[in-house]
Scaffold this active site. Structure first.
Site, PDB file in Angstrom:
ATOM      1  N   PRO A  87      -3.031   7.795  -0.662  1.00  0.00           N
ATOM      2  CA  PRO A  87      -1.511   8.337  -0.782  1.00  0.00           C
ATOM      3  C   PRO A  87      -1.171   9.385   0.113  1.00  0.00           C
ATOM      4  O   PRO A  87      -0.193   9.676   0.091  1.00  0.00           O
ATOM      5  CB  PRO A  87      -1.575   8.853  -2.030  1.00  0.00           C
ATOM      6  CG  PRO A  87      -2.883   8.399  -3.281  1.00  0.00           C
ATOM      7  CD  PRO A  87      -3.944   7.942  -2.079  1.00  0.00           C
ATOM      8  N   GLU A 114     -10.551   8.436  -8.064  1.00  0.00           N
ATOM      9  CA  GLU A 114      -9.926   9.573  -7.239  1.00  0.00           C
ATOM     10  C   GLU A 114      -9.692   9.244  -5.806  1.00  0.00           C
ATOM     11  O   GLU A 114      -9.013  10.076  -5.217  1.00  0.00           O
ATOM     12  CB  GLU A 114     -10.526  10.972  -7.521  1.00  0.00           C
ATOM     13  CG  GLU A 114     -10.468  11.266  -9.219  1.00  0.00           C
ATOM     14  CD  GLU A 114      -9.115  10.913  -9.838  1.00  0.00           C
ATOM     15  OE1 GLU A 114      -8.089  11.789  -9.377  1.00  0.00           O
ATOM     16  OE2 GLU A 114      -9.023  10.331 -10.791  1.00  0.00           O
ATOM     17  N   ARG A 152       2.507 -12.462   8.665  1.00  0.00           N
ATOM     18  CA  ARG A 152       3.749 -12.993   8.958  1.00  0.00           C
ATOM     19  C   ARG A 152       4.527 -12.678  10.197  1.00  0.00           C
ATOM     20  O   ARG A 152       5.505 -13.304  10.847  1.00  0.00           O
ATOM     21  CB  ARG A 152       4.801 -12.996   8.056  1.00  0.00           C
ATOM     22  CG  ARG A 152       5.324 -11.459   7.723  1.00  0.00           C
ATOM     23  CD  ARG A 152       6.183 -11.254   6.369  1.00  0.00           C
ATOM     24  NE  ARG A 152       6.918 -12.193   5.993  1.00  0.00           N
ATOM     25  CZ  ARG A 152       8.270 -12.472   6.580  1.00  0.00           C
ATOM     26  NH1 ARG A 152       8.671 -11.496   7.575  1.00  0.00           N
ATOM     27  NH2 ARG A 152       9.180 -13.447   6.348  1.00  0.00           N
ATOM     28  N   ASP A 167      14.409 -10.932  10.989  1.00  0.00           N
ATOM     29  CA  ASP A 167      14.052 -10.276   9.476  1.00  0.00           C
ATOM     30  C   ASP A 167      15.163  -8.828   9.353  1.00  0.00           C
ATOM     31  O   ASP A 167      15.317  -8.163  10.332  1.00  0.00           O
ATOM     32  CB  ASP A 167      12.640  -9.789   9.395  1.00  0.00           C
ATOM     33  CG  ASP A 167      11.977 -11.001   8.808  1.00  0.00           C
ATOM     34  OD1 ASP A 167      12.616 -12.031   8.593  1.00  0.00           O
ATOM     35  OD2 ASP A 167      10.736 -10.762   7.981  1.00  0.00           O
TER      36      ASP A 167
END
Ligand code: JCK
Length: 251
Positions: A87, A114, A152, A167
């Site tokens: 994170p 954690e 991709r 895209d």
């Protein structure tokens, strides 16, 4: 490209990588993906991968020894990106996907609990990435998202799908609406321009729709999107006063 993933849940990677574009890319030999079980590098009877945190507090932390042993085995003598999902990493974007797609090999470390012992971050990982500001239960789903976005982009990975260069996030704008048959469904007709056969008018309509949708939903994107003078004129007519991106582009 070769992608290695280190995880205590290698089974999670089976079905997502055995469908659609990634499956086809693997069958074409464009990419090989190996999900490794971290427990294969443990040395104790219980195959322990986590332990209690020094200093106390709740939760468990992934031990460094099996992670270092696994990464050193998997990468061999090669200098390759060792990417820790966390994170606290830099935010994953299409630009990061493009950067990763230029490498020959990638190695992802997926933590649980954690997270991993700090020494993994400091002395083993070469990159730290987060896929967004929300809390996942581990790095696995983040690794899958990144692998999908990267694969991709590999030349030859998209068959009849639109080229990756077109895209929506590569144009810097959201896409406008798409329609297929039937021309009227439950009283809702498709825009007439799409059946006019007039390619220039269709292209103009699509561009305006993309600008309108981006203005309505993600005006933050307009400051960085490559916009032509015509685009800026249309946006001003829609009530947008800027800021505009500086990049020169289109007509
Ligand atoms: C790797 C373990 C679970 C859950 C503590 C975090 C406030 C720490 C990720 N975009 C992303 N979101 N989450 C992850 C991710 C989560 C992970 C691991 C990646 C390893 N977990 C976990 C909670 C905390 N809180 C915010 C405190 C770890 C990515 N990429």
């Amino acid at each position: 490209m070769r992608i290695d993933i280190l995880t205590i849940f290698p089974e999670m990677f089976q079905s997502p990588f055995d469908a659609s574009i990634i499956k086809r890319a693997r069958e074409k030999g464009l990419v090989e993906i190996h999900a490794h079980n971290l427990r294969d590098w443990t040395t104790d009877r219980h195959k322990t991968t986590d332990d209690t945190p020094y200093g106390g507090g709740g939760g468990m932390v992934m031990k460094p020894e099996p992670i270092f042993a696994a990464v050193e085995d998997i990468k061999g003598e090669e200098d390759i990106p060792v990417i820790l999902l966390t994170p606290q990493g830099r935010l994953f974007t299409q630009e990061v996907a493009e950067e990763l797609a230029r490498h020959d090999r990638l190695l992802f470390i997926c933590g649980r609990y954690e997270g991993v012992d700090e020494r993994v971050r400091a002395h083993l990982a070469t990159d730290e990435i987060s896929i967004g500001d929300y809390v996942l239960s581990g790095g696995e789903l983040a690794a899958m998202v990144i692998v999908d976005a990267v694969v991709r982009l590999l030349p030859g990975a998209l068959g009849y799908e639109r080229a990756a260069a077109e895209d929506s996030h590569a144009t810097g704008l959201l896409e406008g609406p798409h329609y297929t048959r039937p021309p009227e469904f439950r009283g809702w007709a498709i825009p007439e321009v799409l059946t006019s056969g007039h390619h220039a008018r269709v292209a103009e309509w699509r561009r305006k729709q993309a600008l309108k949708r981006t203005l309505e939903r993600r005006p933050d994107l307009l400051a960085r999107a490559p916009l032509s003078e015509q685009d800026k004129k249309w946006l001003r007519e829609m009530g947008y006063q800027g800021p505009f991106g500086d990049r020169e582009n289109q007509d």
